[in-house]
Motif scaffolding. Structure first.
Motif, short mmCIF file in Angstrom:
data_model
loop_
_atom_site.label_atom_id
_atom_site.label_comp_id
_atom_site.label_asym_id
_atom_site.label_seq_id
_atom_site.Cartn_x
_atom_site.Cartn_y
_atom_site.Cartn_z
N VAL A 1 -70.61 47.29 65.77
CA VAL A 1 -69.76 46.11 65.57
C VAL A 1 -68.68 46.50 64.56
CG1 VAL A 1 -69.68 43.72 64.79
CG2 VAL A 1 -71.71 44.57 65.99
N THR A 2 -67.43 46.23 64.93
CA THR A 2 -66.29 46.68 64.12
C THR A 2 -65.41 45.51 63.72
OG1 THR A 2 -66.29 48.81 65.27
CG2 THR A 2 -64.25 48.19 64.13
N VAL A 3 -64.94 45.54 62.48
CA VAL A 3 -63.95 44.57 62.01
C VAL A 3 -62.85 45.33 61.28
CG1 VAL A 3 -65.60 42.66 61.80
CG2 VAL A 3 -65.15 44.12 59.83
N ASN A 4 -61.72 44.69 61.14
CA ASN A 4 -60.61 45.28 60.40
C ASN A 4 -60.85 45.16 58.90
OD1 ASN A 4 -59.08 46.02 62.66
ND2 ASN A 4 -58.28 43.93 62.84
N LEU A 5 -60.51 46.20 58.19
CA LEU A 5 -60.65 46.16 56.73
C LEU A 5 -59.75 45.10 56.11
CD1 LEU A 5 -60.93 49.96 55.84
CD2 LEU A 5 -62.73 48.22 55.75
N SER A 6 -58.67 44.76 56.82
CA SER A 6 -57.78 43.72 56.29
C SER A 6 -58.49 42.37 56.18
CB SER A 6 -56.54 43.59 57.17
OG SER A 6 -56.91 43.23 58.49
N ASP A 7 -59.59 42.19 56.95
CA ASP A 7 -60.37 40.96 56.84
C ASP A 7 -61.29 40.97 55.61
OD1 ASP A 7 -59.32 39.86 59.18
OD2 ASP A 7 -60.84 40.85 60.42
N LEU A 8 -61.37 42.14 54.97
CA LEU A 8 -62.25 42.29 53.81
C LEU A 8 -61.44 42.88 52.65
CD1 LEU A 8 -65.19 43.89 55.83
CD2 LEU A 8 -65.15 41.57 54.92
N ALA A 9 -60.28 42.32 52.43
CA ALA A 9 -59.33 42.92 51.49
C ALA A 9 -59.72 42.79 50.03
CB ALA A 9 -57.95 42.31 51.72
N THR A 10 -60.39 41.71 49.68
CA THR A 10 -60.71 41.49 48.27
C THR A 10 -62.21 41.49 48.05
OG1 THR A 10 -60.70 39.10 48.61
CG2 THR A 10 -58.63 40.09 47.90
N VAL A 11 -62.62 41.84 46.84
CA VAL A 11 -64.05 41.84 46.50
C VAL A 11 -64.60 40.43 46.70
CG1 VAL A 11 -65.75 42.17 44.67
CG2 VAL A 11 -63.81 43.75 44.89
N GLY A 12 -65.68 40.34 47.41
CA GLY A 12 -66.29 39.04 47.72
C GLY A 12 -65.91 38.53 49.09
N ALA A 13 -64.92 39.16 49.72
CA ALA A 13 -64.53 38.72 51.06
C ALA A 13 -65.68 38.99 52.03
CB ALA A 13 -63.28 39.45 51.51
N GLN A 14 -65.79 38.14 53.03
CA GLN A 14 -66.84 38.30 54.03
C GLN A 14 -66.31 37.95 55.40
OE1 GLN A 14 -70.06 35.29 53.54
NE2 GLN A 14 -68.72 34.50 51.92
N LYS A 15 -66.94 38.55 56.39
CA LYS A 15 -66.52 38.33 57.78
C LYS A 15 -67.76 38.47 58.65
CE LYS A 15 -63.66 38.74 61.50
NZ LYS A 15 -62.65 37.79 61.90
N THR A 16 -67.96 37.50 59.52
CA THR A 16 -69.07 37.56 60.48
C THR A 16 -68.52 37.91 61.85
OG1 THR A 16 -70.38 35.94 59.28
CG2 THR A 16 -70.91 36.26 61.59
N GLN A 17 -69.14 38.91 62.45
CA GLN A 17 -68.71 39.37 63.77
C GLN A 17 -69.93 39.82 64.56
OE1 GLN A 17 -65.34 39.60 64.67
NE2 GLN A 17 -65.88 40.26 66.72
N ASN A 18 -70.14 39.24 65.72
CA ASN A 18 -71.22 39.66 66.63
C ASN A 18 -72.56 39.86 65.92
OD1 ASN A 18 -69.30 39.61 68.60
ND2 ASN A 18 -69.09 41.83 68.76
N GLY A 19 -72.91 38.89 65.11
CA GLY A 19 -74.22 38.92 64.47
C GLY A 19 -74.31 39.75 63.21
N VAL A 20 -73.18 40.27 62.77
CA VAL A 20 -73.16 41.07 61.54
C VAL A 20 -72.33 40.36 60.48
CG1 VAL A 20 -72.49 43.26 60.47
CG2 VAL A 20 -73.42 43.23 62.79
N LEU A 21 -72.88 40.26 59.29
CA LEU A 21 -72.15 39.73 58.14
C LEU A 21 -71.67 40.93 57.31
CD1 LEU A 21 -71.25 37.49 56.15
CD2 LEU A 21 -73.58 37.57 55.19
N PHE A 22 -70.36 41.11 57.29
CA PHE A 22 -69.74 42.16 56.48
C PHE A 22 -69.32 41.54 55.15
CE2 PHE A 22 -69.02 43.58 60.82
CZ PHE A 22 -69.17 44.95 60.77
#
Ligand code: FES
Length: 153
Positions: free
Chosen positions: A51-72
């Motif tokens: 499962v892949t996400v863009n790092l731009s979605d996680l730009a700052t410390v504490g940022a989170q992104k859920t994609q296809n069952g994974v919490l980044f």
């Protein structure tokens, strides 16, 4: 043996031969008896899923992104795997949504408020609900250019 007895005897033999070969054929299709229904990890039959996400979605410390069952979650500055955590997005108790609470540096279930360390360890179990939780799975991550990939295994 008269004609009638002969036909009955041959008929039984044909029936047994056919049913035996049909059963063997049904068992020899390569089906291991496992389910093709995706498991809770999103894979089938235990195969790993990326499962892949863009790092731009996680730009700052504490940022989170859920994609296809994974919490980044971004847990620190930098662009290495150790700057991120990838874990399950649904609680192992009853499937509540998991969210990172940056102010407390923990992951919390939105259904019964179980809490987890960012390494997956249990801080507390479900509140006002029976049952217990297991530790969260932590997935291996790799950084490729401007994206991060978690391998759900
Ligand atoms: S679903 Fe998460 S604690 Fe119950």
């Amino acid at each position: 043996m008269d004609r009638k007895d002969f036909l009955i005897t041959v008929g039984k033999g044909v029936f047994l031969a056919c049913s035996g070969s049909c059963l063997l054929a049904a068992c020899s299709t390569g089906d291991d008896g496992g389910s093709n229904v995706p498991d809770t990890n999103g894979g089938t039959g235990g195969n790993p899923v990326d499962v892949t996400v863009n790092l731009s979605d996680l730009a700052t410390v504490g940022a989170q992104k859920t994609q296809n069952g994974v919490l980044f979650i971004r847990i620190s500055e930098g662009e290495t795997s150790s700057s991120f955590v990838a874990t399950e997005s649904l609680c192992p108790h009853q499937g509540g949504r998991l969210l990172f609470q940056g102010s407390a540096n923990l992951i919390e279930c939105q259904l019964h408020a179980a809490r987890f360390e960012v390494d997956g360890g249990i801080i507390r179990g479900p509140q006002n609900s029976s049952g217990s939780v297991r530790a969260l799975k932590i997935y291996t991550t790799t950084i490729n250019g401007s994206s991060i990939t978690a391998r759900k295994a």
